[in-house]
Design an enzyme around this catalytic site. Sequence first.
Site, PDB file in Angstrom:
ATOM      1  N   LYS A 265      27.121 -10.326 -32.101  1.00 17.21           N
ATOM      2  CA  LYS A 265      26.192  -9.345 -31.992  1.00 17.21           C
ATOM      3  C   LYS A 265      25.876  -8.952 -30.443  1.00 17.21           C
ATOM      4  O   LYS A 265      25.478 -10.014 -29.674  1.00 17.21           O
ATOM      5  CB  LYS A 265      24.869  -9.954 -32.525  1.00 17.21           C
ATOM      6  CG  LYS A 265      23.969  -8.953 -32.516  1.00 17.21           C
ATOM      7  CD  LYS A 265      22.864  -9.644 -33.266  1.00 17.21           C
ATOM      8  CE  LYS A 265      21.459  -8.387 -33.257  1.00 17.21           C
ATOM      9  NZ  LYS A 265      21.396  -8.095 -32.131  1.00 17.21           N
ATOM     10  N   ARG A 270      23.297   0.867 -29.012  1.00 12.82           N
ATOM     11  CA  ARG A 270      24.037   1.072 -30.310  1.00 12.82           C
ATOM     12  C   ARG A 270      24.653   2.747 -29.888  1.00 12.82           C
ATOM     13  O   ARG A 270      23.821   3.542 -29.456  1.00 12.82           O
ATOM     14  CB  ARG A 270      23.251   1.048 -31.320  1.00 12.82           C
ATOM     15  CG  ARG A 270      23.822   1.354 -32.810  1.00 12.82           C
ATOM     16  CD  ARG A 270      23.187   1.140 -33.856  1.00 12.82           C
ATOM     17  NE  ARG A 270      23.935   1.200 -35.194  1.00 12.82           N
ATOM     18  CZ  ARG A 270      23.372   0.546 -36.395  1.00 12.82           C
ATOM     19  NH1 ARG A 270      22.487  -0.156 -36.219  1.00 12.82           N
ATOM     20  NH2 ARG A 270      24.244   0.846 -37.304  1.00 12.82           N
ATOM     21  N   ARG A 285      20.877   5.072 -31.178  1.00 14.06           N
ATOM     22  CA  ARG A 285      20.082   4.506 -32.343  1.00 14.06           C
ATOM     23  C   ARG A 285      19.138   5.472 -32.949  1.00 14.06           C
ATOM     24  O   ARG A 285      18.982   5.586 -34.189  1.00 14.06           O
ATOM     25  CB  ARG A 285      19.606   3.393 -32.025  1.00 14.06           C
ATOM     26  CG  ARG A 285      18.936   2.643 -33.187  1.00 14.06           C
ATOM     27  CD  ARG A 285      18.256   1.233 -32.743  1.00 14.06           C
ATOM     28  NE  ARG A 285      17.636   0.686 -33.939  1.00 14.06           N
ATOM     29  CZ  ARG A 285      16.694   0.839 -34.740  1.00 14.06           C
ATOM     30  NH1 ARG A 285      16.306   2.252 -34.432  1.00 14.06           N
ATOM     31  NH2 ARG A 285      16.235   0.405 -35.595  1.00 14.06           N
ATOM     32  N   GLU A 315      28.696  -0.683 -30.090  1.00 11.75           N
ATOM     33  CA  GLU A 315      27.836  -1.161 -29.205  1.00 11.75           C
ATOM     34  C   GLU A 315      28.370  -0.695 -27.645  1.00 11.75           C
ATOM     35  O   GLU A 315      29.344  -1.258 -27.678  1.00 11.75           O
ATOM     36  CB  GLU A 315      27.193  -2.461 -29.312  1.00 11.75           C
ATOM     37  CG  GLU A 315      26.172  -2.747 -28.439  1.00 11.75           C
ATOM     38  CD  GLU A 315      24.911  -2.559 -29.206  1.00 11.75           C
ATOM     39  OE1 GLU A 315      24.784  -2.094 -30.462  1.00 11.75           O
ATOM     40  OE2 GLU A 315      23.830  -3.201 -28.949  1.00 11.75           O
ATOM     41  N   ARG A 431      17.333  -0.675 -44.073  1.00  8.69           N
ATOM     42  CA  ARG A 431      17.479  -2.262 -43.806  1.00  8.69           C
ATOM     43  C   ARG A 431      17.563  -3.253 -44.899  1.00  8.69           C
ATOM     44  O   ARG A 431      16.500  -3.464 -45.462  1.00  8.69           O
ATOM     45  CB  ARG A 431      16.273  -2.395 -42.729  1.00  8.69           C
ATOM     46  CG  ARG A 431      16.294  -3.694 -42.129  1.00  8.69           C
ATOM     47  CD  ARG A 431      14.896  -4.036 -41.272  1.00  8.69           C
ATOM     48  NE  ARG A 431      14.676  -3.239 -40.416  1.00  8.69           N
ATOM     49  CZ  ARG A 431      15.015  -3.263 -39.046  1.00  8.69           C
ATOM     50  NH1 ARG A 431      16.061  -3.784 -38.853  1.00  8.69           N
ATOM     51  NH2 ARG A 431      14.742  -2.107 -38.173  1.00  8.69           N
TER      52      ARG A 431
HETATM   53  P1  ATP Z   1      17.188  -2.846 -35.387  1.00 15.42           P
HETATM   54  O1  ATP Z   1      18.162  -2.113 -34.751  1.00 15.42           O
HETATM   55  O2  ATP Z   1      17.624  -3.924 -36.498  1.00 15.42           O
HETATM   56  O3  ATP Z   1      15.974  -2.028 -35.574  1.00 15.42           O
HETATM   57  P2  ATP Z   1      16.813  -4.057 -32.527  1.00 15.42           P
HETATM   58  O4  ATP Z   1      17.107  -2.742 -32.023  1.00 15.42           O
HETATM   59  O5  ATP Z   1      15.492  -4.986 -32.172  1.00 15.42           O
HETATM   60  O6  ATP Z   1      16.693  -3.808 -34.312  1.00 15.42           O
HETATM   61  P3  ATP Z   1      18.449  -6.109 -32.966  1.00 15.42           P
HETATM   62  O7  ATP Z   1      17.347  -6.738 -33.887  1.00 15.42           O
HETATM   63  O8  ATP Z   1      18.543  -7.093 -31.928  1.00 15.42           O
HETATM   64  O9  ATP Z   1      18.227  -4.731 -32.563  1.00 15.42           O
HETATM   65  O10 ATP Z   1      19.767  -6.037 -33.941  1.00 15.42           O
HETATM   66  C1  ATP Z   1      20.313  -4.811 -34.500  1.00 15.42           C
HETATM   67  C2  ATP Z   1      21.293  -4.158 -33.446  1.00 15.42           C
HETATM   68  O11 ATP Z   1      22.408  -5.120 -33.153  1.00 15.42           O
HETATM   69  C3  ATP Z   1      21.918  -2.900 -34.015  1.00 15.42           C
HETATM   70  O12 ATP Z   1      21.339  -1.917 -34.274  1.00 15.42           O
HETATM   71  C4  ATP Z   1      23.304  -2.947 -32.923  1.00 15.42           C
HETATM   72  O13 ATP Z   1      22.654  -2.028 -32.025  1.00 15.42           O
HETATM   73  C5  ATP Z   1      23.426  -4.170 -32.582  1.00 15.42           C
HETATM   74  N1  ATP Z   1      24.580  -4.716 -32.746  1.00 15.42           N
HETATM   75  C6  ATP Z   1      25.511  -5.298 -31.925  1.00 15.42           C
HETATM   76  N2  ATP Z   1      26.165  -5.961 -32.399  1.00 15.42           N
HETATM   77  C7  ATP Z   1      26.354  -5.615 -33.646  1.00 15.42           C
HETATM   78  C8  ATP Z   1      27.468  -5.661 -34.926  1.00 15.42           C
HETATM   79  N3  ATP Z   1      28.552  -6.453 -34.592  1.00 15.42           N
HETATM   80  N4  ATP Z   1      27.195  -5.154 -35.824  1.00 15.42           N
HETATM   81  C9  ATP Z   1      26.163  -4.167 -36.043  1.00 15.42           C
HETATM   82  N5  ATP Z   1      24.995  -4.218 -35.087  1.00 15.42           N
HETATM   83  C10 ATP Z   1      25.400  -4.709 -34.038  1.00 15.42           C
END
Ligand code: ATP
Length: 597
Positions: A265, A270, A285, A315, A431
């Site tokens: 991750k 994104r 995003r 990403e 989600r």
């Molecule tokens: P969210 O996007 O879930 O609302 P956030 O922006 O705070 O929350 P995180 O909760 O840290 O982010 O995790 C989700 C994000 O992780 C994804 O939107 C994407 O940008 C990122 N990401 C990184 N690596 C991956 C992966 N291998 N598969 C999917 N997403 C990934």
Amino acid sequence: MMSVGNDTLGGSNLKYIKLVEFYEKIEQTTKRLAMTDYLVRLFKETPKEIIDKVVYLTQGKIYPDFIELELGIAEKMAIRAIANATGATTKDVEEDFKKTGDLGLTAENFIKRKRQLTLFTKPLTVDYVYSVFDKIAKATGEGSQDLKIRLLSGLLTNAQPKEGKYIVRTVTGRLRLGIADMTILDALAMAFTGSKENRPLLERAYNLCSDLGEVAKAIAEGGLEGIKQFKIRVGRPIRPMLAQRLATPEEILEKLGGKAACEWKFDGERVQIHKDGSQVQLFSRRLENITEQYPDVQEYVREHIKANEVIIEGEIVAIDPETEELRPFQELMHRRRKYEIEKAIEMYPVNVYLFDLLYVDGEDYTTKPYTERRKRLKEIVEENHIKIAPAIVTSDVKEIEKFFEEAIENGCEGLMLKSVKPDSIYQAGARGWLWIKLKRSYQSKMVEPIDVVIVGAFAGKGKRAGTYGALLAAVYNKEKDVFETICKVGSGFTDEDLENLPKILEEYKIDHCHPRVISKLEPDFWFVPAKVIEIIGDELTLSPVHTCAWGIVKEEAGIAVRFPRFTGRWRDDKAPEDATSTQEIIDMYRAQLKTIT
Ligand code: ATP
């Protein structure tokens, strides 16, 4: 060409004053359901051919977010336009603006004064006002500033005082009513299918096209059949699939049916990449068009993606150019700029780590299972600066833990665990439980930061006089489409933050609790839910005053964050509806209970 009717300015017959009356009602509303009712009434009165325009205008926009054009009228320009239209001097207008603090009100004042002298103007229609907004947004290059001012003052010349107020607020980007996409989808379903129950169908269409105007048009003109016809198109962003979170690999494996694909991750930005031949577009995003920020990524896509038409996701991560080691997210922030992009590319180079494939050469992959998508992704990528996120498929907790450590060591945030079952489709805009994140900071107490929406503020005292003592923060309840308060946050702000807060929040100020905010507290200031910040706290506790998850884990109690602090991170990449959800807080609270006892 705009047709000019006999008795109205503009072709279609919905008068702009109707929209203005709607704006006024919404501004005074304190109940969410009333808000939806007003929308339903407005949509029913709107001629089908302009329903898309009306939808954009209710959100203070004229296009969907992924179209980069903006109205972009600076206050200085609007002041000149008001002066031109009303025969006042710019100095007079400026003086009045100083008093009102709202250029919309100032426009209203000046038009009122002038109206006493002039006799008759033709009523404005929505169609006409929209067409002028459109011309303003599209005017570019030399002389465009003057043209924009002329267009705006022409519009104001024909406006009634309160029309002028909302025209000016719209063009300066200050029309903030806080009407969410989901509220609009509810209202569309009620107006055109008679029932809110059809909202999921509309939502699906919206997830595929990210354009509420287009969805509105399809339902108004083609009914539910029109909505079912929706297809993915390259160039039109798809709303991203999001992940749930759980605390341990065991829980995640159980949830995913005993086996998962584990991917690194990454902590970057994104990106949804749309490639059509040599044309490449990049969406964030929030589905804003970020193509221009990343000429390097465009080039990598052109050179290393071996398919003609594709939609892929990944990403963008800052890297060390020597070693290709991953750099922290903060470094990527230097790439958020419009000027000196070449220099930024050199100083802050990036790699792209792909994790999904949504569409390739005429074929929709969103309905195919994860393994198939991943297999096809591998076939079309020639790894270089554009790579595929490392992954393993396993049922073994030990193996997940090892892979997790490896990801952390390499500068990642943790793992993204994904379902590999036959139904593991790409759930646009959802989600769901097909993706679950596992981050390092998940431990007994609340160490994981959350994203909250600022809905109110308390006046500062003593050293903080003139600014805020604390902000009232809320999370998003998706089922009810409301924001529920979770804490008052007053620490973690630097002196500079504190000084800037009133300025940043000024434009969102309203004089009552927003209809989509549920609060038992009465702060000194209320805001339209818009700004998202990241906070961290010591733990989640039950609370008699905060409304988050009210009555769910305990009767007559909500959940609150204990000792909340601002982390310094403004989440401008998140819409208020992207803040942490009530459900996530409930899950975190329950996980916390389990690990403590
Ligand atoms: P969210 O996007 O879930 O609302 P956030 O922006 O705070 O929350 P995180 O909760 O840290 O982010 O995790 C989700 C994000 O992780 C994804 O939107 C994407 O940008 C990122 N990401 C990184 N690596 C991956 C992966 N291998 N598969 C999917 N997403 C990934």
